[in-house]
Design a protein around this motif. Structure first.
Motif, PDB file in Angstrom:
ATOM      1  N   LEU A 181      42.200  30.557  44.958  1.00 57.57           N
ATOM      2  CA  LEU A 181      42.250  32.337  43.382  1.00 57.57           C
ATOM      3  C   LEU A 181      41.173  32.923  44.319  1.00 57.57           C
ATOM      4  N   ARG A 182      40.496  32.322  44.624  1.00 55.49           N
ATOM      5  CA  ARG A 182      38.948  33.525  45.144  1.00 55.49           C
ATOM      6  C   ARG A 182      39.508  34.057  46.597  1.00 55.49           C
ATOM      7  N   GLY A 183      40.294  32.895  47.632  1.00 54.81           N
ATOM      8  CA  GLY A 183      40.752  33.358  48.403  1.00 54.81           C
ATOM      9  C   GLY A 183      41.854  34.677  48.101  1.00 54.81           C
ATOM     10  N   LEU A 184      42.654  34.265  47.967  1.00 50.68           N
ATOM     11  CA  LEU A 184      43.333  35.191  47.749  1.00 50.68           C
ATOM     12  C   LEU A 184      43.573  36.544  47.061  1.00 50.68           C
ATOM     13  N   LYS A 185      42.334  36.368  45.852  1.00 50.91           N
ATOM     14  CA  LYS A 185      41.390  37.593  45.691  1.00 50.91           C
ATOM     15  C   LYS A 185      40.612  38.833  47.103  1.00 50.91           C
ATOM     16  N   LEU A 186      40.429  37.986  48.067  1.00 53.77           N
ATOM     17  CA  LEU A 186      39.870  38.460  48.339  1.00 53.77           C
ATOM     18  C   LEU A 186      40.666  38.669  49.827  1.00 53.77           C
TER      19      LEU A 186
END
Length: 166
Positions: free
Chosen positions: A147-152
């Motif tokens: 989730l963090r990776g996709l947001k970034l």
């Protein structure tokens, strides 16, 4: 080993057709897997759908359940051109498989210069060693890291695309 050159995974004519042409449609994230547990769809699809309610997802394979922003596409029944269109038109690829022998969808996405978020595995480590450099291949070890990776990745959006095309 199979070829480690992503450009070899789609014929030049298909890549050029979709890179040069306007694909149209709303942006989407492509998620590849199937109904088997080790492919990881059951874990990531509900989490991604809930975390990014305004984002469209296309899932190649069976993920079970229905989600307002998820289109499920049967795998194995698509033409080569339809598959190329899926990879060429996505914002990025999510490859949540817990283990793989080769990871063909990773190469298919990289051939279209699409960023890839793949579950960390020995395969990902091996790909990083054998493909140099590997722009756009990011690994995640948990759903929260995904989730963090996709947001970034989404926040970087246009600047990332411009860098990859230069």
């Amino acid at each position: 080993h199979c070829s480690m050159d992503p450009a070899e995974y789609w014929p030049v004519r298909l890549r050029q057709t979709f890179v040069d042409g306007a694909l149209g449609g709303d942006p989407y994230v492509l998620i590849v897997g199937n109904r088997y547990y080790h492919k990881g769809l059951a874990e990531v699809v509900p989490a991604l759908s809930a975390a990014f309610p305004a984002l469209n997802f296309k899932v190649l394979g069976e993920c079970g359940g229905t989600f307002h922003n998820v289109e499920q596409i049967a795998s194995g029944a698509q033409s080569e051109a339809d598959m190329a269109r899926l990879f060429a038109g996505c914002t990025c690829l999510v490859f949540p498989s817990f283990y793989e022998g080769f990871g063909l969808p990773i190469f298919e996405a990289l051939a279209f210069s699409k960023p890839v978020l793949a579950r960390h595995s020995e395969l990902i480590d091996e790909l990083r060693e054998r493909i140099a450099p590997v722009p756009g291949l990011t690994s995640f070890a948990s759903t929260s890291e995904l989730l963090r990776g996709l947001k970034l990745l989404l926040d970087e959006g246009p600047s990332r695309s411009e860098q990859q095309q230069t």
